[in-house]
Write a protein that holds these residues in place. Structure first.
Motif, PDB file in Angstrom:
ATOM      1  N   GLN A   6       0.817  -1.200   0.000  1.00  0.00           N
ATOM      2  CA  GLN A   6       0.000   0.000   0.000  1.00  0.00           C
ATOM      3  C   GLN A   6       0.856   1.258   0.000  1.00  0.00           C
ATOM      4  N   HIS A   7       2.052   1.184   0.533  1.00  0.00           N
ATOM      5  CA  HIS A   7       2.879   2.372   0.681  1.00  0.00           C
ATOM      6  C   HIS A   7       4.184   2.268  -0.103  1.00  0.00           C
ATOM      7  N   ARG A   8       4.295   1.273  -0.977  1.00  0.00           N
ATOM      8  CA  ARG A   8       5.549   1.088  -1.687  1.00  0.00           C
ATOM      9  C   ARG A   8       5.773   2.210  -2.693  1.00  0.00           C
ATOM     10  N   LYS A   9       7.026   2.670  -2.845  1.00  0.00           N
ATOM     11  CA  LYS A   9       7.389   3.719  -3.775  1.00  0.00           C
ATOM     12  C   LYS A   9       8.412   3.198  -4.773  1.00  0.00           C
ATOM     13  N   PRO A  10       8.509   3.854  -5.939  1.00  0.00           N
ATOM     14  CA  PRO A  10       9.538   3.453  -6.891  1.00  0.00           C
ATOM     15  C   PRO A  10      10.916   3.659  -6.297  1.00  0.00           C
ATOM     16  N   ALA A  11      11.859   2.792  -6.663  1.00  0.00           N
ATOM     17  CA  ALA A  11      13.215   2.927  -6.153  1.00  0.00           C
ATOM     18  C   ALA A  11      13.861   4.220  -6.602  1.00  0.00           C
ATOM     19  N   PRO A  25      -5.726   3.974   0.942  1.00  0.00           N
ATOM     20  CA  PRO A  25      -4.633   3.748  -0.013  1.00  0.00           C
ATOM     21  C   PRO A  25      -3.861   5.031  -0.306  1.00  0.00           C
ATOM     22  N   TYR A  26      -2.642   4.853  -0.757  1.00  0.00           N
ATOM     23  CA  TYR A  26      -1.830   5.974  -1.228  1.00  0.00           C
ATOM     24  C   TYR A  26      -2.462   6.512  -2.501  1.00  0.00           C
ATOM     25  N   ARG A  27      -2.438   7.836  -2.683  1.00  0.00           N
ATOM     26  CA  ARG A  27      -3.123   8.463  -3.818  1.00  0.00           C
ATOM     27  C   ARG A  27      -2.113   9.169  -4.714  1.00  0.00           C
ATOM     28  N   LEU A  28      -1.969   8.642  -5.909  1.00  0.00           N
ATOM     29  CA  LEU A  28      -1.026   9.189  -6.876  1.00  0.00           C
ATOM     30  C   LEU A  28      -1.766   9.792  -8.061  1.00  0.00           C
ATOM     31  N   GLY A  29      -1.440  11.028  -8.397  1.00  0.00           N
ATOM     32  CA  GLY A  29      -1.937  11.652  -9.611  1.00  0.00           C
ATOM     33  C   GLY A  29      -0.845  11.627 -10.669  1.00  0.00           C
ATOM     34  N   ILE A  30      -1.211  11.309 -11.899  1.00  0.00           N
ATOM     35  CA  ILE A  30      -0.250  11.193 -12.999  1.00  0.00           C
ATOM     36  C   ILE A  30      -0.641  12.197 -14.071  1.00  0.00           C
ATOM     37  N   LEU A  31       0.229  13.163 -14.314  1.00  0.00           N
ATOM     38  CA  LEU A  31      -0.036  14.182 -15.326  1.00  0.00           C
ATOM     39  C   LEU A  31       0.924  13.955 -16.482  1.00  0.00           C
ATOM     40  N   GLU A 122       4.996  -0.484  -9.667  1.00  0.00           N
ATOM     41  CA  GLU A 122       5.831   0.202  -8.690  1.00  0.00           C
ATOM     42  C   GLU A 122       5.067   0.554  -7.420  1.00  0.00           C
ATOM     43  N   TYR A 123       3.814   0.961  -7.559  1.00  0.00           N
ATOM     44  CA  TYR A 123       3.060   1.450  -6.406  1.00  0.00           C
ATOM     45  C   TYR A 123       2.194   0.379  -5.746  1.00  0.00           C
ATOM     46  N   GLY A 124       2.081  -0.774  -6.380  1.00  0.00           N
ATOM     47  CA  GLY A 124       1.336  -1.865  -5.770  1.00  0.00           C
ATOM     48  C   GLY A 124      -0.132  -1.860  -6.134  1.00  0.00           C
ATOM     49  N   PRO A 125      -0.843  -2.952  -5.808  1.00  0.00           N
ATOM     50  CA  PRO A 125      -2.217  -3.147  -6.266  1.00  0.00           C
ATOM     51  C   PRO A 125      -3.261  -2.302  -5.552  1.00  0.00           C
ATOM     52  N   GLU A 126      -2.956  -1.746  -4.396  1.00  0.00           N
ATOM     53  CA  GLU A 126      -3.983  -1.053  -3.619  1.00  0.00           C
ATOM     54  C   GLU A 126      -3.967   0.458  -3.778  1.00  0.00           C
ATOM     55  N   ALA A 127      -2.879   1.028  -4.263  1.00  0.00           N
ATOM     56  CA  ALA A 127      -2.793   2.485  -4.400  1.00  0.00           C
ATOM     57  C   ALA A 127      -3.842   2.982  -5.374  1.00  0.00           C
ATOM     58  N   SER A 128      -4.371   4.178  -5.105  1.00  0.00           N
ATOM     59  CA  SER A 128      -5.301   4.832  -6.016  1.00  0.00           C
ATOM     60  C   SER A 128      -4.480   5.631  -7.024  1.00  0.00           C
ATOM     61  N   LEU A 129      -4.487   5.190  -8.278  1.00  0.00           N
ATOM     62  CA  LEU A 129      -3.736   5.853  -9.341  1.00  0.00           C
ATOM     63  C   LEU A 129      -4.700   6.585 -10.262  1.00  0.00           C
ATOM     64  N   CYS A 130      -4.455   7.872 -10.451  1.00  0.00           N
ATOM     65  CA  CYS A 130      -5.353   8.708 -11.250  1.00  0.00           C
ATOM     66  C   CYS A 130      -4.591   9.345 -12.401  1.00  0.00           C
ATOM     67  N   TRP A 131      -4.999   9.036 -13.622  1.00  0.00           N
ATOM     68  CA  TRP A 131      -4.422   9.691 -14.793  1.00  0.00           C
ATOM     69  C   TRP A 131      -5.207  10.980 -15.029  1.00  0.00           C
ATOM     70  N   LEU A 132      -4.510  12.110 -14.966  1.00  0.00           N
ATOM     71  CA  LEU A 132      -5.157  13.417 -15.080  1.00  0.00           C
ATOM     72  C   LEU A 132      -5.078  13.905 -16.516  1.00  0.00           C
ATOM     73  N   MET A 133      -6.165  14.435 -17.021  1.00  0.00           N
ATOM     74  CA  MET A 133      -6.188  14.888 -18.413  1.00  0.00           C
ATOM     75  C   MET A 133      -7.138  16.063 -18.595  1.00  0.00           C
ATOM     76  N   GLY A 134      -6.894  16.794 -19.680  1.00  0.00           N
ATOM     77  CA  GLY A 134      -7.792  17.867 -20.068  1.00  0.00           C
ATOM     78  C   GLY A 134      -8.821  17.365 -21.053  1.00  0.00           C
ATOM     79  N   ALA A 135      -9.762  18.241 -21.409  1.00  0.00           N
ATOM     80  CA  ALA A 135     -10.852  17.847 -22.304  1.00  0.00           C
ATOM     81  C   ALA A 135     -10.347  17.430 -23.676  1.00  0.00           C
ATOM     82  N   ASP A 136      -9.254  18.056 -24.148  1.00  0.00           N
ATOM     83  CA  ASP A 136      -8.737  17.707 -25.473  1.00  0.00           C
ATOM     84  C   ASP A 136      -8.272  16.258 -25.514  1.00  0.00           C
ATOM     85  N   GLN A 137      -7.653  15.794 -24.413  1.00  0.00           N
ATOM     86  CA  GLN A 137      -7.224  14.399 -24.360  1.00  0.00           C
ATOM     87  C   GLN A 137      -8.417  13.450 -24.275  1.00  0.00           C
ATOM     88  N   LEU A 138      -9.427  13.838 -23.512  1.00  0.00           N
ATOM     89  CA  LEU A 138     -10.609  12.991 -23.385  1.00  0.00           C
ATOM     90  C   LEU A 138     -11.293  12.813 -24.740  1.00  0.00           C
TER      91      LEU A 138
END
Length: 245
Positions: A6-11, A25-31, A122-138
């Motif tokens: 739940q708390h693992r980070k990339p090396a 869970p750990y919350r990661l946003g990906i831009l 890298e972050y494990g199965p329980e972390a909340s991973l969010c891919w962030l995008m603008g309307a153009d990408q959607l």
């Protein structure tokens, strides 16, 4: 006992990770994006998602080889440097903010599905991973390589532009939204598979339009994060108008 994954980070991460309560869970946003160049719209999107999704960490990931935009893209080294300058403006946002070279260093075209698979490992199965995008990408989501498999690894979180209409989405994306749309609370406490759309972000700015302004000598400092305008001028970027999103 808390799950250690739940708390693992990339090396590759530097410094101690922020504290995460054991009951969530750990919350990661990906831009991710080309960031050619990064602009205040990217900062606004990042700040909005850090606040509404209560992110622990935000990682900016400049594209390496943009398979949808061809060769007419600023060199990766320049885009990476500008992204680092933009990310520095978010250091007091309440989330850990960093820039990743993972797509720049990866050989071959940069596919989002490969990136999110690596981050999930890298972050494990329980972390909340969010891919962030603008309307153009959607609007172009249905053209992404393996886009429907993204939900196995991340949530897709979008901030729309003024005058954006959900009806403009292609059928498969609109169907996915109808099936997967969720509120921020569900996004925060689950690993992946949902979509969240915010329609309050009143920033209507694109990198294409910004490049055109810069190419014709129009002032654009108010549309660029601190330090980015100086970098562009000192390296002679965008002197000629270029096409592309």
């Amino acid at each position: 006992m808390a799950n250690p994954l739940q708390h693992r980070k990339p090396a590759a991460d530097a410094g101690a990770p922020p504290h995460t309560p054991a009951d969530r869970p750990y919350r990661l946003g990906i831009l991710g994006g080309t960031f050619d160049p990064p602009h205040v719209g990217h900062l606004a999107l990042a700040r909005l998602c850090i606040e509404h999704l209560a992110l622990d960490e935000l990682v900016w990931i400049p594209t390496g080889q943009s398979w949808q935009k061809g060769a007419d893209v600023t060199p990766a080294a320049d885009r990476l440097a500008m992204t680092e300058l933009a990310a520095a403006a978010l250091q007091a946002s309440g989330a850990k903010v960093r820039v990743s070279r993972m797509e720049v260093d990866r050989a071959g075209p940069s596919y989002t599905i490969d990136t999110v698979r690596q981050l999930r490992d890298e972050y494990g199965p329980e972390a909340s991973l969010c891919w962030l995008m603008g309307a153009d990408q959607l609007l172009r989501l249905h053209t992404w390589h393996g886009w429907q498999k993204l939900f196995e690894h991340v949530h897709l979180c979008t901030a729309t532009r003024p005058r954006f209409e959900l009806a403009a989405l292609e059928g498969p994306v609109l169907e996915a939204l109808a099936e997967r749309q969720a509120d921020t609370q569900l996004i925060q406490c689950t690993p992946s598979g949902r979509m969240w759309i915010d329609q309050t972000l009143a920033v209507d700015l694109s990198s294409t339009h910004l490049r055109q302004r810069l190419a014709t000598g129009q002032p654009a400092d108010d549309q660029l994060p601190p330090g980015v305008a100086h970098y562009i001028a000192s390296h002679g970027l965008y002197r000629d108008a270029r096409a592309g999103a």
